[in-house]
Design a protein around this motif. Structure first.
Motif, PDB file in Angstrom:
ATOM      1  N   PHE A  60     -27.921   5.043  -7.711  1.00 52.58           N
ATOM      2  CA  PHE A  60     -28.221   4.428  -6.102  1.00 52.58           C
ATOM      3  C   PHE A  60     -29.399   4.776  -5.587  1.00 52.58           C
ATOM      4  O   PHE A  60     -29.776   5.882  -5.744  1.00 52.58           O
ATOM      5  N   PRO A  61     -30.105   4.036  -4.656  1.00 53.52           N
ATOM      6  CA  PRO A  61     -31.244   4.508  -4.296  1.00 53.52           C
ATOM      7  C   PRO A  61     -31.084   5.645  -3.148  1.00 53.52           C
ATOM      8  O   PRO A  61     -30.244   5.736  -2.434  1.00 53.52           O
ATOM      9  N   ARG A  62     -31.908   6.632  -3.544  1.00 54.41           N
ATOM     10  CA  ARG A  62     -31.658   7.916  -2.925  1.00 54.41           C
ATOM     11  C   ARG A  62     -32.949   8.367  -2.011  1.00 54.41           C
ATOM     12  O   ARG A  62     -34.197   8.071  -2.457  1.00 54.41           O
ATOM     13  N   MET A  63     -32.890   9.388  -1.008  1.00 52.42           N
ATOM     14  CA  MET A  63     -34.080   9.509  -0.249  1.00 52.42           C
ATOM     15  C   MET A  63     -34.806  10.535  -1.082  1.00 52.42           C
ATOM     16  O   MET A  63     -34.359  11.416  -1.687  1.00 52.42           O
ATOM     17  N   SER A  64     -36.181  10.624  -0.900  1.00 48.09           N
ATOM     18  CA  SER A  64     -36.996  11.366  -1.258  1.00 48.09           C
ATOM     19  C   SER A  64     -36.817  12.595  -0.345  1.00 48.09           C
ATOM     20  O   SER A  64     -36.646  12.254   0.630  1.00 48.09           O
ATOM     21  N   VAL A  65     -37.424  13.740  -0.900  1.00 47.38           N
ATOM     22  CA  VAL A  65     -37.491  14.995   0.063  1.00 47.38           C
ATOM     23  C   VAL A  65     -38.704  15.035   0.652  1.00 47.38           C
ATOM     24  O   VAL A  65     -39.676  14.981   0.307  1.00 47.38           O
ATOM     25  N   TYR A  66     -38.598  15.253   2.143  1.00 45.88           N
ATOM     26  CA  TYR A  66     -39.683  15.489   2.858  1.00 45.88           C
ATOM     27  C   TYR A  66     -39.397  17.094   3.284  1.00 45.88           C
ATOM     28  O   TYR A  66     -38.489  17.115   3.983  1.00 45.88           O
ATOM     29  N   ASP A  67     -40.431  18.148   3.020  1.00 48.55           N
ATOM     30  CA  ASP A  67     -40.411  19.310   3.378  1.00 48.55           C
ATOM     31  C   ASP A  67     -41.497  19.900   4.022  1.00 48.55           C
ATOM     32  O   ASP A  67     -42.454  19.443   4.118  1.00 48.55           O
ATOM     33  N   ASP A  68     -41.476  21.236   4.392  1.00 51.64           N
ATOM     34  CA  ASP A  68     -42.558  21.990   4.843  1.00 51.64           C
ATOM     35  C   ASP A  68     -43.647  22.276   3.864  1.00 51.64           C
ATOM     36  O   ASP A  68     -44.607  23.008   4.375  1.00 51.64           O
ATOM     37  N   VAL A  69     -43.475  22.032   2.545  1.00 50.70           N
ATOM     38  CA  VAL A  69     -44.338  22.613   1.753  1.00 50.70           C
ATOM     39  C   VAL A  69     -45.354  21.460   1.143  1.00 50.70           C
ATOM     40  O   VAL A  69     -46.673  21.369   1.288  1.00 50.70           O
ATOM     41  N   LEU A  70     -44.933  20.343   0.760  1.00 53.05           N
ATOM     42  CA  LEU A  70     -45.566  19.275   0.330  1.00 53.05           C
ATOM     43  C   LEU A  70     -45.508  17.900   1.342  1.00 53.05           C
ATOM     44  O   LEU A  70     -46.295  16.789   0.848  1.00 53.05           O
ATOM     45  N   GLY A  71     -44.699  17.985   2.307  1.00 53.17           N
ATOM     46  CA  GLY A  71     -44.478  16.654   2.945  1.00 53.17           C
ATOM     47  C   GLY A  71     -43.439  15.886   2.017  1.00 53.17           C
ATOM     48  O   GLY A  71     -42.514  16.331   1.465  1.00 53.17           O
ATOM     49  N   TRP A  72     -43.843  14.775   1.770  1.00 51.34           N
ATOM     50  CA  TRP A  72     -43.033  13.772   0.982  1.00 51.34           C
ATOM     51  C   TRP A  72     -43.278  14.318  -0.423  1.00 51.34           C
ATOM     52  O   TRP A  72     -44.397  14.098  -0.976  1.00 51.34           O
ATOM     53  N   ASN A  73     -42.190  14.598  -1.258  1.00 50.28           N
ATOM     54  CA  ASN A  73     -42.073  14.671  -2.437  1.00 50.28           C
ATOM     55  C   ASN A  73     -42.018  13.315  -3.556  1.00 50.28           C
ATOM     56  O   ASN A  73     -40.745  12.968  -3.573  1.00 50.28           O
ATOM     57  N   THR A  74     -43.089  12.772  -4.058  1.00 53.71           N
ATOM     58  CA  THR A  74     -42.909  11.379  -4.380  1.00 53.71           C
ATOM     59  C   THR A  74     -43.212  11.322  -5.984  1.00 53.71           C
ATOM     60  O   THR A  74     -43.732  10.382  -6.356  1.00 53.71           O
ATOM     61  N   LEU A  75     -43.166  12.525  -6.616  1.00 57.11           N
ATOM     62  CA  LEU A  75     -43.369  12.494  -8.165  1.00 57.11           C
ATOM     63  C   LEU A  75     -42.617  11.504  -8.627  1.00 57.11           C
ATOM     64  O   LEU A  75     -41.366  11.454  -8.505  1.00 57.11           O
ATOM     65  N   PRO A  76     -43.126  10.470  -9.478  1.00 56.80           N
ATOM     66  CA  PRO A  76     -42.322   9.597 -10.248  1.00 56.80           C
ATOM     67  C   PRO A  76     -41.059  10.154 -11.275  1.00 56.80           C
ATOM     68  O   PRO A  76     -41.327  11.049 -11.615  1.00 56.80           O
ATOM     69  N   TYR A  77     -40.114   9.267 -11.620  1.00 55.58           N
ATOM     70  CA  TYR A  77     -39.177   9.595 -12.570  1.00 55.58           C
ATOM     71  C   TYR A  77     -39.667   9.543 -13.939  1.00 55.58           C
ATOM     72  O   TYR A  77     -39.873   8.093 -14.002  1.00 55.58           O
ATOM     73  N   TRP A  78     -40.164  10.217 -14.758  1.00 55.12           N
ATOM     74  CA  TRP A  78     -40.717  10.078 -16.062  1.00 55.12           C
ATOM     75  C   TRP A  78     -39.920  10.329 -17.170  1.00 55.12           C
ATOM     76  O   TRP A  78     -40.286  10.127 -18.338  1.00 55.12           O
ATOM     77  N   GLY A  79     -38.726  11.007 -16.959  1.00 54.49           N
ATOM     78  CA  GLY A  79     -37.717  11.516 -17.894  1.00 54.49           C
ATOM     79  C   GLY A  79     -37.629  12.736 -18.236  1.00 54.49           C
ATOM     80  O   GLY A  79     -36.340  13.245 -18.125  1.00 54.49           O
ATOM     81  N   ALA A  80     -38.619  13.553 -18.446  1.00 48.85           N
ATOM     82  CA  ALA A  80     -38.302  15.007 -18.561  1.00 48.85           C
ATOM     83  C   ALA A  80     -38.084  15.857 -17.395  1.00 48.85           C
ATOM     84  O   ALA A  80     -37.196  16.712 -17.220  1.00 48.85           O
ATOM     85  N   GLY A  81     -39.047  15.654 -16.244  1.00 50.17           N
ATOM     86  CA  GLY A  81     -38.471  16.056 -15.080  1.00 50.17           C
ATOM     87  C   GLY A  81     -37.178  15.767 -14.492  1.00 50.17           C
ATOM     88  O   GLY A  81     -37.103  14.292 -14.307  1.00 50.17           O
ATOM     89  N   GLU A  82     -36.435  16.507 -13.872  1.00 48.94           N
ATOM     90  CA  GLU A  82     -34.991  16.151 -13.269  1.00 48.94           C
ATOM     91  C   GLU A  82     -35.309  15.712 -11.793  1.00 48.94           C
ATOM     92  O   GLU A  82     -36.224  15.129 -11.471  1.00 48.94           O
ATOM     93  N   PHE A  83     -34.639  16.492 -10.866  1.00 51.19           N
ATOM     94  CA  PHE A  83     -34.529  16.138  -9.486  1.00 51.19           C
ATOM     95  C   PHE A  83     -34.784  16.913  -8.358  1.00 51.19           C
ATOM     96  O   PHE A  83     -34.543  17.895  -8.652  1.00 51.19           O
ATOM     97  N   TYR A  84     -34.745  16.248  -7.258  1.00 51.19           N
ATOM     98  CA  TYR A  84     -34.990  16.847  -6.018  1.00 51.19           C
ATOM     99  C   TYR A  84     -34.541  15.896  -4.877  1.00 51.19           C
ATOM    100  O   TYR A  84     -35.215  15.167  -4.639  1.00 51.19           O
ATOM    101  N   CYS A  85     -33.445  16.544  -4.259  1.00 51.89           N
ATOM    102  CA  CYS A  85     -32.813  15.644  -3.451  1.00 51.89           C
ATOM    103  C   CYS A  85     -32.638  16.295  -2.267  1.00 51.89           C
ATOM    104  O   CYS A  85     -32.136  17.469  -2.060  1.00 51.89           O
TER     105      CYS A  85
END
Length: 655
Positions: A210-235
């Motif tokens: 299901f469509p999920r919100m990206s994380v907005y944090d105090d380190v990088l702001g919006w975390n928008t790395l695409p899903y390329w397969g090897a990298g897992e998740f940040y929610c």
């Protein structure tokens, strides 16, 4: 064997003995720089009110919140999932957000996806020759604030969607996003989801669904790395209510608590389900013999299974008419109870496989809950499928052909992920070692404890491991998974960081100091978002030790370790007791403690240990060993617990 623990003091006594001089070859050239290894400026930023210098969240730490209400349906003929999602998103930051980013991970399986272009045909993360026909179809996108329509525009780029707001979302405000979605289920969805044909029906394992919100944090702001397969998740964390409609012949298991068992089980199955909640022994809710019996399912066309889970970063589910279903009670340290569940096809149901699945789930979770932090969810579900091993809150997918130690190992590993990254919510897409490596470490302790060591793991020969870890082409731990050669992911995300923590626990800090600091890290960052620096600081503060030399050499760099015995000579000096001077040189960039095995002519054996502190300003160190006997052999690291790349110079007399 005698153990002599030596601490470093400001002055050391000299000892002497008559006789000939025993020495190795001339001292070799050293690549070691003590000032680089022990540079005091490892941390480049001070702590602040958001992230404390202690490594814990600061008094003004914040994170945004995303709640979901989802209704979806599985079509097992067309292999599709369709549904609707309502996202309630709260901006807990002090920032105004003119746009929002969402994760659309299913678009990895759409034709022309960026991730698919990076994946070779034999990759674990590919579709293994499957024709790409997946990806989201999204309709009816709507945004509102306090029930008032919000003007917006949207852009979908690969696995991300941007919602551009006409008016920014202010600090403390809440916005609601609604949409309908559907997708075709890939057979192998990057080894994280998919579907498997068994002799009694298809097994569907549904994740990133299901469509999920990206994380907005105090380190990088919006975390928008695409899903390329090897990298897992940040929610983001939040509460999720979801309902899955499937053919009535199916059994559906999902994250969280099953809210309506009385509506989806037969009368007999409901009785067994409830009995399992009070049983430390496995209760079979649906047996192998009942799988082909139409009476083992309610006589309806479709059923809707309802689930709820709170304070979670994700949810997943599985559905099949082929499931054997087992369950038993989980006893938690606080006195609370949870339910261990295992669902598998008959092909996987033997006692050498997932017939012990519920036992494995129960034992694994009880161990981690007692050792580190209490399990937070009402159920823990194992699904045997064509996914080799993948974790989600409250549910895991494990390879259906695993047997004996392998079936225990994959269940224990995937449920170990409950603690990393489900409880401690690190950014897996950037720092995969913060979940895989930490989990590999706790798995080793768990396997030692399981059933009196039934699947106890042997000790790792760190010298052999070092020959692989410290090759230039092995890269280093502090890389994003998608930036690593796939062949290096296993060692850089799993084994090397896991064994690094094991080394810190057993060779540097001791179990008491390490375990206390590690537990505090888990507790303080539970359901929050730590960075690598937060972890480093929290371990140093909790254990009371400067470990920057280790973080630098083991995690940030790929430094080699090579200690050598460069001479063994009778000590000389007036008014001293007899003994030997054993010179140890550090020839490569990584400092490590010194562990010496010393044998004398009578057969006596001593182990001498010195901390890494000896290398703070020295490239070589003389160990004074008092004895009136003749020393006949000296060996570095006899148990092979240190990652020394050159064993040829570790013994005297020289090999």
């Amino acid at each position: 064997m005698n153990i002599i623990e030596k601490s470093i003091v400001s002055s050391l006594f000299f000892v002497a003995i008559g006789g000939s001089v025993f020495a190795q070859n001339a001292s070799p050239t050293s690549n070691y720089d003590p000032h680089e290894a022990f540079n005091p400026l490892f941390y480049t930023q001070n702590g602040n009110e958001f992230r404390s210098a202690s490594g814990y969240p600061g008094p003004k730490y914040w994170q945004n919140k995303a709640d979901y209400v989802i209704a979806a349906e599985l079509n097992d003929v067309t292999n599709t999932v369709s549904g609707s999602v309502t996202i309630t998103y709260k901006n807990n930051s002090a920032d105004k957000l003119p746009y929002l980013w969402l994760q659309l991970d299913q678009n990895l399986f759409a034709e022309g996806s960026r991730g698919n272009a990076l994946i070779t045909g034999n990759s674990r993360y590919g579709n293994r020759g499957e024709k790409l026909q997946g990806g989201y179809k999204i309709e009816g996108l709507d945004v509102s604030n306090k029930a008032k329509t919000v003007k917006f525009s949207s852009l979908t780029e690969d696995t991300r969607m941007q919602i551009r707001l006409d008016q920014p979302l202010g600090a403390g405000e809440v916005i609601t996003i609604k949409m309908n979605f559907s997708f075709v289920i890939p057979i192998n969805g990057s080894d994280r989801m998919g579907h498997l044909a068994t002799k009694n029906g298809e097994i569907f394992t549904i994740a990133q669904w299901f469509p999920r919100m990206s994380v907005y944090d105090d380190v990088l702001g919006w975390n928008t790395l695409p899903y390329w397969g090897a990298g897992e998740f940040y929610c983001e964390y939040g509460d999720v209510d979801f309902a899955i409609t499937a053919p009535a012949s199916h059994i559906v298991m999902g994250s969280g608590e099953l809210l309506n068992p009385q509506e989806v089980f037969t009368t007999e199955q409901l009785k067994r389900w409830n009995a399992a909640k009070n049983s430390d022994q496995t209760v079979t809710v649906r047996s192998e013999a009942e799988v082909l019996d139409p009476a083992s399912r309610p006589l309806k066309e479709k059923l809707t299974w309802k689930f709820r889970i709170k304070n979670t970063r994700d949810v997943a589910w599985a559905s099949s008419k082929a499931f054997v279903l087992d369950a038993s009670r989980i006893n938690l340290p606080s006195g609370k109870k949870a339910l261990a569940v295992s669902a598998q096809p008959v092909e996987s149901n033997g006692k050498d496989g997932y017939g012990r699945g519920a036992e494995y789930v129960k034992t694994s979770i009880e161990h981690y809950s007692t050792k580190w932090f209490e399990y937070p969810y009402p159920m823990a579900v194992n699904i045997a499928s064509n996914v080799g091993g993948m974790e989600y809150p409250g549910i895991v997918f494990c390879g259906w052909k695993a047997k004996n130690e392998s079936s225990w190992g994959v269940i224990d590993h995937e449920f170990g992920h409950t603690w990393f990254p489900m409880i401690v919510g690190s950014n897996e897409r950037k720092f995969g070692w913060m979940d895989e490596g930490f989990n590999t470490f706790i798995n080793g302790i768990s396997s030692q404890a399981f059933n009196n060591g039934e699947y106890k793991q042997g000790r790792t020969d760190m010298r052999s491991a070092a020959l692989i870890y410290q090759k230039p082409e092995a890269e280093y731990i502090m890389l994003s998974p998608d930036a690593m050669r796939e062949a290096n992911i296993g060692r850089n995300l799993y084994s090397k960081p896991g064994q690094g923590l094991d080394f810190l626990r057993n060779q540097v800090l001791g179990a008491d100091r390490f375990d206390y600091a590690f537990r505090k890290y888990i507790e303080e960052w539970s359901f929050k978002h730590p960075t690598p620096v937060d972890f480093f600081r929290s371990m140093e503060n909790g254990a009371g030790e400067d470990l920057s030399w280790f973080w630098k050499g083991w995690f940030l760099e790929n430094w080699k370790m090579d200690q050598a015995i460069t001479s063994v000579t009778p000590s000389k000096g007036a008014n001293t007791s007899p003994g030997y001077d054993i010179e140890v040189s550090n020839l490569e960039k990584m400092p490590m403690p010194i562990i010496l095995e010393i044998k004398t002519k009578s057969g006596k054996t001593d182990i001498v240990k010195l901390g890494v502190d000896v290398w703070m300003r020295n490239k070589s160190w003389v160990v004074r060993y008092p004895t009136a006997e003749e020393v006949v052999s000296v060996k570095l690291d006899p148990e092979k617990v240190l990652p020394d790349v050159n064993p040829a110079n570790d013994s005297w007399p020289a090999n």
